[in-house]
Write an enzyme that holds these catalytic residues in place. Structure first.
Site, PDB file in Angstrom:
ATOM      1  N   THR A 209       0.895  -1.158   0.000  1.00  8.62           N
ATOM      2  CA  THR A 209       0.000   0.000   0.000  1.00  8.62           C
ATOM      3  C   THR A 209       0.928   1.201   0.000  1.00  8.62           C
ATOM      4  O   THR A 209       2.103   1.050   0.322  1.00  8.62           O
ATOM      5  CB  THR A 209      -0.813  -0.001   1.328  1.00  8.62           C
ATOM      6  OG1 THR A 209      -1.653  -1.142   1.351  1.00  8.62           O
ATOM      7  CG2 THR A 209      -1.651   1.239   1.546  1.00  8.62           C
ATOM      8  N   ARG A 237     -13.864  -7.384  -0.891  1.00  7.01           N
ATOM      9  CA  ARG A 237     -13.133  -7.237   0.386  1.00  7.01           C
ATOM     10  C   ARG A 237     -12.609  -5.798   0.515  1.00  7.01           C
ATOM     11  O   ARG A 237     -12.056  -5.233  -0.404  1.00  7.01           O
ATOM     12  CB  ARG A 237     -11.968  -8.214   0.429  1.00  7.01           C
ATOM     13  CG  ARG A 237     -11.062  -8.101   1.671  1.00  7.01           C
ATOM     14  CD  ARG A 237      -9.837  -7.253   1.408  1.00  7.01           C
ATOM     15  NE  ARG A 237      -8.882  -7.295   2.522  1.00  7.01           N
ATOM     16  CZ  ARG A 237      -7.809  -6.511   2.598  1.00  7.01           C
ATOM     17  NH1 ARG A 237      -7.571  -5.613   1.677  1.00  7.01           N
ATOM     18  NH2 ARG A 237      -6.984  -6.598   3.618  1.00  7.01           N
ATOM     19  N   THR A 260       0.560   0.399   6.397  1.00 11.44           N
ATOM     20  CA  THR A 260       0.574  -0.578   5.313  1.00 11.44           C
ATOM     21  C   THR A 260       0.649  -1.961   5.978  1.00 11.44           C
ATOM     22  O   THR A 260       1.005  -2.065   7.147  1.00 11.44           O
ATOM     23  CB  THR A 260       1.796  -0.375   4.391  1.00 11.44           C
ATOM     24  OG1 THR A 260       2.995  -0.553   5.154  1.00 11.44           O
ATOM     25  CG2 THR A 260       1.823   1.015   3.780  1.00 11.44           C
ATOM     26  N   GLY A 261       0.336  -2.991   5.212  1.00  8.57           N
ATOM     27  CA  GLY A 261       0.376  -4.338   5.796  1.00  8.57           C
ATOM     28  C   GLY A 261      -1.016  -4.908   5.960  1.00  8.57           C
ATOM     29  O   GLY A 261      -1.976  -4.403   5.360  1.00  8.57           O
TER      30      GLY A 261
HETATM   31  N1  GLY Z   1      -3.280  -2.436   4.183  1.00  3.76           N
HETATM   32  C1  GLY Z   1      -3.791  -2.736   2.919  1.00  3.76           C
HETATM   33  C2  GLY Z   1      -4.843  -3.769   2.942  1.00  3.76           C
HETATM   34  O1  GLY Z   1      -4.836  -4.656   3.766  1.00  3.76           O
HETATM   35  O2  GLY Z   1      -5.715  -3.714   2.099  1.00  3.76           O
END
Ligand code: GLY
Length: 361
Positions: A209, A237, A260-261
């Site tokens: 991300t 999702r 991010t993650g």
């Molecule tokens: N952090 C990005 C996601 O899980 O979509």
């Protein structure tokens, strides 16, 4: 409970209706102009981004240096990565969902006005950050998803295109063909069950991300997080990135945080809002990010998500700035970096703090 008589009800309804019409009629710039207040000083303008955002931070800081609002700056910064087909975690060229369709999530927050907007599961539009900004500025909503988000983008003249590049499609196809030996999708000639087993063993699904945070010369703090989300996700999702409080949070009096993650972990921990609250209570940006990592570790109790030592099998990274322009970053696992720019010639990658050292292979 008192019951309003019909005349009182109509009077109340009319005044509420007039109020909401008035609120809708005020464009963002007008609303913003009334709320700008330069800080007294004692802060250093800065732009911070995830490690894939070195150019984003640089671009954002160039704009901040020339007097731009931090929101304009961070969006221009992330647009570089949204437009880059080589980054398979964001915008055009992002990895698709399990059906092979790219779905994007993004949100923006503007500290001086306390406003924010987001889009989720948006298809066919390469810059969800720009659409998120319009949700903030041109609607009375905060989050628009799926088909509604696409229709909203179309209404604002965004051009639709196929976001799936050949490189991303081939990666998706490899994933699909090595998913199982029990379905009808066959891997390339020459791959046997053992090879597939080895692929599966090493398989990690990307949750990359980009997040970009900025503090401008007036003391305004803004942020943007934008992503193609978890690779090969179930269609529809939605991760943490478009959700204010989870993948991004900004409070102009305190600072900003982005992430991010693994989005599912952030959604369940409200991480970015929590980081800003830690900074409000005196924690440095780095310490606030570390505390958010610990919170995720404590909340990860499902066996399938933990290794033999009880540590998460996934990673989450945080990035934060405070109102003075101090910055920091931390992740659950070692090896992370983040991008910082404080002006021309002052853009660099720094190491993120971490909880656990990644085992060497
Ligand atoms: N952090 C990005 C996601 O899980 O979509």
């Amino acid at each position: 409970m008192d019951v309003l008589d019909r005349r009182d009800f109509l009077k109340t309804a009319a005044s509420v209706g007039a109020g909401s019409l008035l609120a809708r009629a005020v464009p963002f710039e007008t609303a913003y102009a009334g709320t700008v207040h330069a800080k007294a000083g004692g802060f250093t303008p800065v732009a911070v981004s995830s490690s894939n955002g070195l150019h984003a931070a640089e671009r954002a800081m160039e704009m901040i240096d020339s007097g731009a609002d931090a929101l304009d700056a961070v969006i221009a910064g992330v647009n570089i990565v949204e437009d880059d087909p080589q980054d398979h975690t964001v915008g055009y060229g992002g990895l698709p969902n399990e059906d092979g369709v790219v779905e994007l999530d993004a949100c923006v927050m503007h500290g001086p006005t306390g406003r924010g907007g987001g889009v989720a599961a948006l298809r066919n539009i390469r810059n969800p950050s720009k659409v998120a900004r319009l949700v903030m500025e041109r609607t009375d909503h905060v989050l628009i998803v799926g088909e509604g988000a696409l229709r909203f983008a179309r209404a604002h003249g965004f051009r639709e295109e196929n976001l799936l590049t050949d490189e991303a499609r081939e990666e998706w196809l490899r994933w699909k063909e090595t998913m199982s030996t029990q379905d009808d999708w066959l891997p390339p000639h020459g791959m046997d069950e053992k090879d597939i087993g080895a692929v599966l063993e090493k398989r990690e699904r990307s949750t990359g991300t980009i997040t970009c945070l900025g503090l401008d010369r007036k003391g305004g703090i803004s942020g943007c997080t934008t992503t193609s989300g978890l690779a090969f996700k179930i269609p529809g999702r939605v991760g943490d990135s478009p959700i204010p409080g989870a993948g991004l949070y900004v409070d102009n009096a305190v600072g900003a945080a982005g992430s991010t993650g693994r989005g599912e972990a952030n959604l369940l921990a409200c991480s970015c809002a929590i980081i800003v609250e830690h900074m409000r209570n005196g924690a440095s940006p780095e310490e606030a990010c570390l505390r958010a990592c610990r919170r995720i570790v404590e909340r990860t109790v499902e066996r399938r998500l933990r290794d033999d030592e009880g540590r998460p099998l996934f990673n989450v990274r945080f990035y934060a700035i405070n109102a003075k322009g101090e910055h920091g970053s931390a992740s659950i696992w070692s090896g992370g970096t983040y991008a910082v720019s404080e002006g021309k010639g002052k853009t660099r990658l720094l190491d993120s703090a971490y909880l656990y050292r990644r085992p060497t292979k």
